[in-house]
Design a protein around this motif. Structure first.
Motif, PDB file in Angstrom:
ATOM      1  N   THR A 102       0.848  -1.192   0.000  1.00  0.00           N
ATOM      2  CA  THR A 102       0.000   0.000   0.000  1.00  0.00           C
ATOM      3  C   THR A 102       0.887   1.246   0.000  1.00  0.00           C
ATOM      4  N   THR A 103       0.257   2.424  -0.082  1.00  0.00           N
ATOM      5  CA  THR A 103       0.983   3.695  -0.069  1.00  0.00           C
ATOM      6  C   THR A 103       1.015   4.247   1.345  1.00  0.00           C
ATOM      7  N   ILE A 104       2.223   4.451   1.856  1.00  0.00           N
ATOM      8  CA  ILE A 104       2.419   4.950   3.215  1.00  0.00           C
ATOM      9  C   ILE A 104       2.616   6.467   3.180  1.00  0.00           C
ATOM     10  N   GLY A 105       1.964   7.167   4.080  1.00  0.00           N
ATOM     11  CA  GLY A 105       2.144   8.612   4.184  1.00  0.00           C
ATOM     12  C   GLY A 105       3.431   8.956   4.915  1.00  0.00           C
ATOM     13  N   ILE A 106       4.140   9.966   4.424  1.00  0.00           N
ATOM     14  CA  ILE A 106       5.344  10.471   5.090  1.00  0.00           C
ATOM     15  C   ILE A 106       5.286  11.988   5.102  1.00  0.00           C
ATOM     16  N   LYS A 134       3.640   8.735  -0.097  1.00  0.00           N
ATOM     17  CA  LYS A 134       3.007   9.998  -0.479  1.00  0.00           C
ATOM     18  C   LYS A 134       3.394  11.041   0.554  1.00  0.00           C
ATOM     19  N   ILE A 135       3.955  12.160   0.082  1.00  0.00           N
ATOM     20  CA  ILE A 135       4.389  13.232   0.982  1.00  0.00           C
ATOM     21  C   ILE A 135       3.189  14.078   1.395  1.00  0.00           C
ATOM     22  N   ASN A 136       3.032  14.242   2.724  1.00  0.00           N
ATOM     23  CA  ASN A 136       1.899  15.006   3.246  1.00  0.00           C
ATOM     24  C   ASN A 136       2.320  16.123   4.202  1.00  0.00           C
ATOM     25  N   ASN A 137       3.602  16.406   4.268  1.00  0.00           N
ATOM     26  CA  ASN A 137       4.166  17.608   4.897  1.00  0.00           C
ATOM     27  C   ASN A 137       4.130  17.667   6.420  1.00  0.00           C
ATOM     28  N   ASP A 138       2.967  17.486   7.032  1.00  0.00           N
ATOM     29  CA  ASP A 138       2.889  17.650   8.486  1.00  0.00           C
ATOM     30  C   ASP A 138       1.820  16.730   9.050  1.00  0.00           C
ATOM     31  N   ILE A 139       1.646  16.775  10.357  1.00  0.00           N
ATOM     32  CA  ILE A 139       0.757  15.832  11.025  1.00  0.00           C
ATOM     33  C   ILE A 139      -0.684  15.971  10.535  1.00  0.00           C
ATOM     34  N   ILE A 143      -2.844  12.980   8.788  1.00  0.00           N
ATOM     35  CA  ILE A 143      -4.146  12.533   9.296  1.00  0.00           C
ATOM     36  C   ILE A 143      -5.200  12.603   8.195  1.00  0.00           C
ATOM     37  N   ASN A 144      -5.194  13.689   7.442  1.00  0.00           N
ATOM     38  CA  ASN A 144      -6.164  13.819   6.338  1.00  0.00           C
ATOM     39  C   ASN A 144      -5.986  12.700   5.318  1.00  0.00           C
ATOM     40  N   SER A 145      -4.729  12.330   5.062  1.00  0.00           N
ATOM     41  CA  SER A 145      -4.459  11.347   4.007  1.00  0.00           C
ATOM     42  C   SER A 145      -4.966   9.956   4.370  1.00  0.00           C
ATOM     43  N   VAL A 146      -4.887   9.581   5.665  1.00  0.00           N
ATOM     44  CA  VAL A 146      -5.388   8.253   6.029  1.00  0.00           C
ATOM     45  C   VAL A 146      -6.911   8.236   6.105  1.00  0.00           C
ATOM     46  N   ASN A 147      -7.506   9.411   6.272  1.00  0.00           N
ATOM     47  CA  ASN A 147      -8.972   9.461   6.319  1.00  0.00           C
ATOM     48  C   ASN A 147      -9.622   9.671   4.964  1.00  0.00           C
ATOM     49  N   ASP A 148      -8.851  10.190   3.980  1.00  0.00           N
ATOM     50  CA  ASP A 148      -9.415  10.266   2.617  1.00  0.00           C
ATOM     51  C   ASP A 148      -8.931   9.105   1.745  1.00  0.00           C
ATOM     52  N   ASN A 149      -8.210   8.158   2.384  1.00  0.00           N
ATOM     53  CA  ASN A 149      -7.745   6.919   1.739  1.00  0.00           C
ATOM     54  C   ASN A 149      -6.702   7.140   0.643  1.00  0.00           C
ATOM     55  N   SER A 150      -6.060   8.312   0.617  1.00  0.00           N
ATOM     56  CA  SER A 150      -4.955   8.485  -0.328  1.00  0.00           C
ATOM     57  C   SER A 150      -3.694   7.787   0.169  1.00  0.00           C
ATOM     58  N   THR A 151      -3.647   7.486   1.480  1.00  0.00           N
ATOM     59  CA  THR A 151      -2.600   6.618   2.034  1.00  0.00           C
ATOM     60  C   THR A 151      -3.267   5.603   2.959  1.00  0.00           C
ATOM     61  N   SER A 152      -2.556   4.516   3.200  1.00  0.00           N
ATOM     62  CA  SER A 152      -3.083   3.479   4.096  1.00  0.00           C
ATOM     63  C   SER A 152      -2.788   3.781   5.556  1.00  0.00           C
ATOM     64  N   ALA A 153      -1.611   4.329   5.817  1.00  0.00           N
ATOM     65  CA  ALA A 153      -1.167   4.560   7.190  1.00  0.00           C
ATOM     66  C   ALA A 153       0.012   5.525   7.177  1.00  0.00           C
ATOM     67  N   PHE A 154       0.360   6.009   8.363  1.00  0.00           N
ATOM     68  CA  PHE A 154       1.604   6.759   8.538  1.00  0.00           C
ATOM     69  C   PHE A 154       2.141   6.431   9.915  1.00  0.00           C
ATOM     70  N   MET A 155       3.393   6.837  10.166  1.00  0.00           N
ATOM     71  CA  MET A 155       4.057   6.552  11.435  1.00  0.00           C
ATOM     72  C   MET A 155       4.497   7.858  12.080  1.00  0.00           C
ATOM     73  N   TRP A 156       4.227   7.972  13.393  1.00  0.00           N
ATOM     74  CA  TRP A 156       4.604   9.170  14.143  1.00  0.00           C
ATOM     75  C   TRP A 156       4.757   8.777  15.602  1.00  0.00           C
ATOM     76  N   GLU A 157       5.446   9.578  16.370  1.00  0.00           N
ATOM     77  CA  GLU A 157       5.687   9.229  17.772  1.00  0.00           C
ATOM     78  C   GLU A 157       4.367   9.029  18.528  1.00  0.00           C
ATOM     79  N   TRP A 158       4.341   8.003  19.364  1.00  0.00           N
ATOM     80  CA  TRP A 158       3.107   7.511  19.999  1.00  0.00           C
ATOM     81  C   TRP A 158       2.379   8.601  20.790  1.00  0.00           C
ATOM     82  N   PHE A 159       3.074   9.248  21.731  1.00  0.00           N
ATOM     83  CA  PHE A 159       2.387  10.184  22.612  1.00  0.00           C
ATOM     84  C   PHE A 159       2.038  11.492  21.910  1.00  0.00           C
TER      85      PHE A 159
END
Length: 293
Positions: A102-106, A134-139, A143-159
C-alpha cells in the motif's frame, strides 16, 4: 549572533524549551520545524538554522547519502522512539500486515516517518525496494491522508499523536520502536554559522538543563506540570512517557557503536548503501566538538 537551533515542538524538547526560556535569545534562538527531521535537514542545507535536534536515523542516513550540510556533534535522547502505526478512523486496515503493497504517508523525503517505514518493512519481511510513499508535509496532512484513503497509514511518535487517537480522528494498529537511541544533535560545519566553541558551550549548557529535567525530584512533579502546561497532555500520558525516556548524562558524547549499528540496519532496510571499504565514522561526527566513544 545567537545560534539558530532547529527543533520539533514535542514533549522530548522540554529541556531545550526550559533552556531557551532562561536564555531569552542571548545565545540561542529556537526555530520550530513542525514537519520533523526532513524539514530540519532542509533548513540546515538552506542556511535557515545552524544546529538541529533531530531523529538519529534520518540524520545518519542523510550524511550517508551525501549531505555535507551538517555533522553529528552530540546526543539528545538515549532511549528508543516508539512510533505508532496510524490509520484512518474508518479505514479497512486492522494490523501492520495489512499494509503490504500500500501507499504509506510520510512528512518529507528523508524524514523519520519514511525511514521507519523501511524498518517496519524489514521487520515484516517485505521487499524494501518497491515501497510506495506519499508526501503530506505535516501531522494534519498525514491525518487527512489516512482518512481520505490516499494513504493506508503513517508513522509518528506515539504520545504526540495519542491526542488524535483520543479524539477519534485516527486509529493505532501497531507500533515500531526504533532499534537505536532516538535523538541526536547536528551542526552545520561552517565556522561562521556554527563556531565550534559556541556549539560546545551550547551542548554543555543543554546538558545542565537535561540533568535537572532528568532528576528524580523533577520527574515526580515539575516535569509533569511543565509538559501539561506546554502541550496540554493528560497527566497519565505524561507519567507513562516519563517512564520510557532517558536522556544522556553528557550531550557532547556520541557513541561510535550507535552510529555504526544504525548504519548497518539502515543498509539492510535499503535506505543507505555502504561505499567500498565500508563507512568511516569520521565522516559522520565532528570530533573537534563531540567526544566519540
Amino acid at each position: 549572533m545567537p545560534l539558530r537551533v532547529g527543533y520539533v515542538r514535542e514533549h522530548f524538547s522540554s529541556p531545550l524549551l526550559q533552556f531557551a526560556e532562561i536564555d531569552a535569545g542571548r545565545t540561542i534562538v529556537l526555530v520550530e520545524c513542525p514537519s520533523g527531521t526532513g524539514q530540519l535537514i532542509s533548513r540546515l542545507t538552506n542556511d535557515d538554522i545552524d544546529i538541529a535536534i533531530a531523529l538519529t536515523d534520518p540524520l545518519i542516513s542523510g550524511i550517508a547519502n551525501g549531505s555535507k550540510a551538517y555533522k553529528l556533534v552530540g546526543s539528545y535522547v538515549s532511549t528508543p522512539l516508539n512510533w505508532a502505526v496510524i490509520t484512518g478512523k474508518e479505514s479497512k486496515y486492522q494490523s501492520i500486515s495489512d499494509l503490504k503493497d500500500t501507499t504509506i504517508g510520510i512528512s518529507r523525503q528523508g524524514s523519520g516517518s519514511q525511514t521507519m517505514a523501511y524498518v517496519m518493512a524489514l521487520q515484516q519481511g517485505w521487499p524494501t525496494d518497491n515501497l510506495k510513499f506519499k508526501i503530506n508535509n505535516d501531522i494534519r496532512g498525514l491525518i487527512n491522508s489516512v482518512n481520505d484513503n490516499s494513504t493506508s497509514a503513517f508513522m509518528w511518535e506515539w504520545f504526540t499523536t495519542k491526542p488524535f487517537l483520543d479524539a477519534g480522528e485516527v486509529r493505532f494498529i501497531g507500533s515500531v520502536p526504533t532499534p537505536w537511541p532516538s535523538w541526536m544533535i547536528a551542526a552545520h560545519p561552517s565556522p561562521t554559522r556554527a563556531p565550534q566553541d559556541e556549539v560546545r558551550v551550547f551542548l554543555e549548557t543543554l546538558t545542565k538543563y537535561i540533568c535537572t529535567f532528568d532528576s528524580a525530584e523533577n520527574r515526580a512533579r515539575a516535569n509533569i506540570d511543565f509538559i501539561a502546561a506546554k502541550f496540554g497532555y493528560p497527566v497519565g500520558d505524561i507519567e507513562a512517557w516519563l517512564k520510557t525516556v532517558s536522556y544522556p548524562k553528557d550531550c557532547l558524547v556520541v557513541s561510535e557503536k550507535v552510529v555504526m549499528d544504525t548504519l548497518s540496519l539502515l543498509e539492510k532496510a535499503g535506505v543507505v548503501k555502504a561505499p567500498e571499504g565500508g563507512f568511516d565514522v569520521g565522516e559522520f561526527v565532528e570530533t573537534n566538538v563531540a567526544k566519540l566513544v
